[in-house]
Write an enzyme that holds these catalytic residues in place. Structure first.
Site, PDB file in Angstrom:
ATOM      1  N   GLY A  21      23.783  17.745 -38.347  1.00 26.78           N
ATOM      2  CA  GLY A  21      23.377  18.688 -37.651  1.00 26.78           C
ATOM      3  C   GLY A  21      22.317  19.672 -38.113  1.00 26.78           C
ATOM      4  N   ALA A  22      20.964  18.963 -38.651  1.00 30.04           N
ATOM      5  CA  ALA A  22      20.103  19.859 -39.554  1.00 30.04           C
ATOM      6  C   ALA A  22      19.191  20.245 -38.582  1.00 30.04           C
ATOM      7  CB  ALA A  22      19.608  19.124 -40.573  1.00 30.04           C
ATOM      8  N   GLY A  25      20.262  26.024 -36.456  1.00 29.98           N
ATOM      9  CA  GLY A  25      21.337  26.907 -36.698  1.00 29.98           C
ATOM     10  C   GLY A  25      21.633  26.654 -38.277  1.00 29.98           C
ATOM     11  N   TYR A 171      39.060  23.488 -30.581  1.00 29.41           N
ATOM     12  CA  TYR A 171      38.126  23.874 -31.622  1.00 29.41           C
ATOM     13  C   TYR A 171      38.771  24.434 -32.855  1.00 29.41           C
ATOM     14  CZ  TYR A 171      34.388  26.029 -34.327  1.00 29.41           C
ATOM     15  OH  TYR A 171      33.483  26.611 -35.221  1.00 29.41           O
TER      16      TYR A 171
END
Length: 301
Positions: A21-22, A25, A171
């Site tokens: 997820g780079a 964010g 979540y």
């Protein structure tokens, strides 16, 4: 260690870091700081085009590889490529995650989307990269938790939230599962005499694109809530510091958990954070590990 900042990150020359997820964010900040210190950084992303744009912004020794954590086939393909052309993986930052609103959704493998992406995808990835990690000199795995794990509970009779579903509770359970995994991984690595260190971090309440995306389908009300979040959250550069410390602090110990020091661990300087009782329970760790191995088909340690 008071006032820990990115300036304390040691030289990363000669090290290879995989950051999931780079492209945005927390992951983007983490990848940027590691590349700035000389690491070869693999941006493991679902959206390759977004990854390429992030790579251009970061500069340095970075590359982009496709990884969809909601698909075990994609995880296996990524791991196979990495095993073929990365002699070692010095650092694995399991950063990627999602938070959704709305009805229950599933991954390509039929898992509830939160736990399937946030925890099970990373469980499989870590196991499949374990040999590359073990070949490194001072290898480390970092898991990204959340303060929401403290109020969550794992129902092992309904891990996929089929009997009762709420997006926010799903979540929270996924982040509790992620936390339990990181602590149990540390226990097993120590027992096996492995050189790999497993650490954890959480960003408190941080201004990323996850929450605004989650509220997109709620129209005007959703936009108002997303804007209100700006008043209580900290900048993403500050929110990334706990995971950067977990990833690079030479003094970090296996099983150590970092987060913000402020009220409710929501914001502030980096300090050692508190695990919930369930997250620290070895019996819960053993049970989740067995379930994850069965669900993903990945066995290790």
């Amino acid at each position: 260690m008071a006032g820990w900042t990115a300036d304390r990150i040691p030289d990363q020359q000669g090290r290879t870091a995989v950051v999931t997820g780079a492209n945005s964010g927390l992951g983007l900040v983490t990848a940027t700081e590691l590349a700035r210190r000389g690491a070869h950084v693999v941006l493991a992303v679902r959206d390759v085009a977004a990854g390429e744009e992030a790579a251009r912004r970061i500069g340095g020794d970075v590359e982009v590889r496709e990884l969809d954590l909601a698909s075990l086939d994609s995880v296996r393909a990524f791991a196979a490529q990495s095993a073929a052309d990365l002699p070692v993986v010095d650092l694995l930052v399991n950063n990627a995650g999602l938070v959704l609103l709305g009805p229950r959704r599933t991954t390509a493998d039929g898992f509830e989307l939160h736990i399937g992406t946030n925890m099970l995808g990373h469980f499989a990835l870590t196991g499949l990269l374990l040999d590359r990690l073990a070949a490194a000199r001072e290898p480390r795995v970092v898991g990204l938790s959340s303060i929401t794990h403290k109020n969550a509970h794992l129902d092992f009779d309904d891990l996929m939230s089929e009997r009762g579903y709420g997006a926010s509770s799903a979540y929270g359970r996924s982040k509790l599962a992620t936390t339990v995994f990181g602590i149990e991984l540390d226990r097993r690595l120590r027992a096996a005499g492995s050189p790999i260190v497993s650490t954890l971090a959480h960003p408190g309440l941080t201004r990323t694109n996850l929450t605004p995306r989650a509220w997109e389908h709620r129209g005007r009300l959703g936009r108002v809530i997303a804007r209100a979040g700006l008043l209580v959250t900290q900048p993403v550069e500050q929110g990334a510091l706990p995971q950067l410390r977990a990833a690079t602090d030479p003094g970090a110990r296996g099983g150590q958990f970092f987060g913000p020091s402020g009220f409710g661990e929501t914001r502030g300087r980096v300090t050692e954070a508190r695990l919930s009782r369930e997250a620290a329970d070895p019996a819960v760790g053993r049970r989740l590990w067995a379930a994850a191995e069965e669900l993903t088909g990945v066995s290790y340690l």
